[in-house]
Design a protein around this motif. Sequence first.
Motif, mmCIF file in Angstrom:
data_model
loop_
_atom_site.group_PDB
_atom_site.id
_atom_site.type_symbol
_atom_site.label_atom_id
_atom_site.label_comp_id
_atom_site.label_asym_id
_atom_site.label_seq_id
_atom_site.Cartn_x
_atom_site.Cartn_y
_atom_site.Cartn_z
ATOM 1 N N THR A 42 0.822 -1.207 0.000
ATOM 2 C CA THR A 42 0.000 0.000 0.000
ATOM 3 C C THR A 42 0.858 1.259 0.000
ATOM 4 O O THR A 42 0.618 2.192 -0.765
ATOM 5 N N CYS A 43 1.873 1.312 0.845
ATOM 6 C CA CYS A 43 2.657 2.535 1.003
ATOM 7 C C CYS A 43 3.305 2.964 -0.305
ATOM 8 O O CYS A 43 3.157 4.093 -0.751
ATOM 9 N N VAL A 44 4.013 2.053 -0.927
ATOM 10 C CA VAL A 44 4.798 2.410 -2.110
ATOM 11 C C VAL A 44 3.927 2.525 -3.360
ATOM 12 O O VAL A 44 4.112 3.427 -4.176
ATOM 13 N N ILE A 45 2.955 1.651 -3.516
ATOM 14 C CA ILE A 45 2.203 1.573 -4.772
ATOM 15 C C ILE A 45 0.932 2.409 -4.763
ATOM 16 O O ILE A 45 0.563 3.013 -5.769
ATOM 17 N N ARG A 46 0.209 2.443 -3.654
ATOM 18 C CA ARG A 46 -1.097 3.123 -3.659
ATOM 19 C C ARG A 46 -1.368 3.850 -2.337
ATOM 20 O O ARG A 46 -2.499 3.927 -1.884
ATOM 21 N N GLY A 47 -0.296 4.361 -1.744
ATOM 22 C CA GLY A 47 -0.463 5.046 -0.466
ATOM 23 C C GLY A 47 0.511 6.193 -0.300
ATOM 24 O O GLY A 47 0.553 7.122 -1.095
ATOM 25 N N CYS A 48 1.331 6.088 0.741
ATOM 26 C CA CYS A 48 2.194 7.199 1.165
ATOM 27 C C CYS A 48 2.979 7.836 0.033
ATOM 28 O O CYS A 48 2.994 9.064 -0.098
ATOM 29 N N VAL A 49 3.640 7.040 -0.779
ATOM 30 C CA VAL A 49 4.569 7.594 -1.774
ATOM 31 C C VAL A 49 3.830 8.341 -2.889
ATOM 32 O O VAL A 49 4.090 9.533 -3.109
ATOM 33 N N PRO A 50 2.904 7.701 -3.619
ATOM 34 C CA PRO A 50 2.203 8.472 -4.656
ATOM 35 C C PRO A 50 1.377 9.615 -4.080
ATOM 36 O O PRO A 50 1.264 10.683 -4.686
ATOM 37 N N LYS A 51 0.813 9.405 -2.890
ATOM 38 C CA LYS A 51 0.047 10.467 -2.239
ATOM 39 C C LYS A 51 0.919 11.692 -1.957
ATOM 40 O O LYS A 51 0.543 12.823 -2.249
ATOM 41 N N LEU A 154 -20.567 2.965 -7.719
ATOM 42 C CA LEU A 154 -20.212 4.078 -8.598
ATOM 43 C C LEU A 154 -19.010 4.855 -8.081
ATOM 44 O O LEU A 154 -18.378 5.605 -8.827
ATOM 45 N N ALA A 155 -18.690 4.694 -6.806
ATOM 46 C CA ALA A 155 -17.599 5.462 -6.189
ATOM 47 C C ALA A 155 -16.262 4.758 -6.387
ATOM 48 O O ALA A 155 -16.191 3.538 -6.593
ATOM 49 N N ILE A 156 -15.194 5.540 -6.316
ATOM 50 C CA ILE A 156 -13.844 4.987 -6.320
ATOM 51 C C ILE A 156 -13.287 5.036 -4.906
ATOM 52 O O ILE A 156 -13.877 5.643 -4.011
ATOM 53 N N THR A 157 -12.138 4.400 -4.686
ATOM 54 C CA THR A 157 -11.444 4.450 -3.401
ATOM 55 C C THR A 157 -10.037 5.001 -3.624
ATOM 56 O O THR A 157 -9.639 5.293 -4.760
ATOM 57 N N SER A 158 -9.294 5.111 -2.542
ATOM 58 C CA SER A 158 -7.921 5.619 -2.648
ATOM 59 C C SER A 158 -7.059 4.738 -3.542
ATOM 60 O O SER A 158 -6.054 5.207 -4.089
ATOM 61 N N ASN A 159 -7.414 3.464 -3.712
ATOM 62 C CA ASN A 159 -6.660 2.598 -4.617
ATOM 63 C C ASN A 159 -6.763 3.060 -6.063
ATOM 64 O O ASN A 159 -5.876 2.814 -6.883
ATOM 65 N N ASP A 160 -7.879 3.717 -6.399
ATOM 66 C CA ASP A 160 -8.155 4.080 -7.793
ATOM 67 C C ASP A 160 -7.704 5.490 -8.147
ATOM 68 O O ASP A 160 -7.626 5.834 -9.326
ATOM 69 N N ILE A 161 -7.432 6.296 -7.149
ATOM 70 C CA ILE A 161 -7.220 7.726 -7.376
ATOM 71 C C ILE A 161 -6.039 7.993 -8.294
ATOM 72 O O ILE A 161 -6.025 8.950 -9.069
ATOM 73 N N PHE A 162 -5.014 7.132 -8.239
ATOM 74 C CA PHE A 162 -3.801 7.360 -9.027
ATOM 75 C C PHE A 162 -3.949 6.879 -10.462
ATOM 76 O O PHE A 162 -3.042 7.052 -11.266
ATOM 77 N N HIS A 163 -5.087 6.247 -10.764
ATOM 78 C CA HIS A 163 -5.290 5.673 -12.098
ATOM 79 C C HIS A 163 -6.380 6.379 -12.890
ATOM 80 O O HIS A 163 -6.741 5.922 -13.973
ATOM 81 N N MET A 164 -6.906 7.485 -12.387
ATOM 82 C CA MET A 164 -7.944 8.208 -13.110
ATOM 83 C C MET A 164 -7.418 8.668 -14.474
ATOM 84 O O MET A 164 -6.295 9.171 -14.573
ATOM 85 N N GLU A 165 -8.227 8.482 -15.508
ATOM 86 C CA GLU A 165 -7.816 8.895 -16.849
ATOM 87 C C GLU A 165 -7.669 10.404 -16.936
ATOM 88 O O GLU A 165 -6.794 10.915 -17.629
#
Length: 453
Positions: A42-51, A154-165
Amino acid sequence: MTFDYDLFVIGGGSGGVRAARVAASETGAKVALAEEDRYGGTCVIRGCVPKKLMVFASEFPGMVDEARAYGWDMVNAGFNWGAFKTKLHAELDRLEGIYRNLLKNAGVESFDARATVVDAHTVELSTGERKTAKHILLAMGGQPVKPEIPGADLAITSNDIFHMEQLPGTMLILGGGYIACEFAGILNGLGVDVTQYYRGAQVLRGFDDEARGLVAEEMRQNGVDLHLGTNILSMARDASGRIRVVATNGDERVFDQVLFATGRSPNTDAMGLEAVGVKLGRGGQVLVDDYSQTAVPSIYAIGDVTDRVNLTPVAIREGMAFVETVFKGNPTKPDHELIPTAIFTQPEMGTVGMSEEEARDKGPIEVYCTSFKPMQTAFAGRPDRVMMKLVICADTRRVLGCHIVAPGAGEMIQLAGIAVKMGATKEDFDRTVAVHPTMSEEIVTMKAPVRRA
């Protein structure tokens, strides 16, 4: 009995990778690790670092405005999400490669597969293979959960936020924890029209009341449309493809995107844990003792899957303590006391120790607190305020809590955390000469308490 490995780790996040490579490289143990998704967790791929990279990106508009006030002829020509996203994912790929190489160089055998537990010494991979190990370490982390609301899919989560088109024009964020508040600030800074609903009376529950109150005030001032005591009743896609949201406060509004930041749950579903005797809590968390050992002596667990303190550096410390205990013969409990932490809201909050409310319930205290406009932004004519706060035990004079709301609060609290962890007193702070002119000098120049309790 002969095993395939001395240790089999399930989960390739920060805690699991650290435990695996240290056990292999420092004790000579034969170690394997299975990860069904991407290495780094989570931290490196979809959490702390990209955030945090998104936090940096979102702060530049304010810097441009400030620069103009300082005499610079600067223009904000807009944010290019596509260019940023491309570079962001390249960086995450690079970091994942580092994690894979750390394991490889330590001699850890890696499996890109899902692993489940068959018995006290056996795991089964999604490839169909079975592997045995003297010890199994559960380090599967957690995942975002969506509340049961009509239209929640219909909603996204924090996992999806970095992949929005593309960035939405308008976004509703549901939640009041640090993830919700951080992304409210980030997306607002990137130019999204952000609305935030939270069912509670104030955001950032569990943190110091005065500190979280200032954060909420500054979020509103920065442009986040924050509604407290508000939840979603239902969501539905309208004819235009946007999401129509009905709220508990009577509002019915349409948004381009909805983000749920309403909590996380441990990744323990369908792992076979309870069948082999591993006990789980009501939230699905793995129950462990002070040494991270489960009810099955050969199985241990660290990190978010235990739902103790869900922070990356804590998972790493728990992994190191596990190796000390099991492979180095040095029984070591991970230390969960006085952990400094930062919330990357805008402004940031840094905190260590007790909140004023928590400390007040334990005995007499003194509170030292100051709030002011920092020099840099005051000169630019901005209304931003920061806060420095110390909670002191009236009897021992020890600093029980330190709370900072300010740009760079995360950097400040790391060093303040050392002093608080060492048991520094208010007089120790007072004896320290101020570094002038800085915001943080206020931490050592507050002479009189603002209140006692």
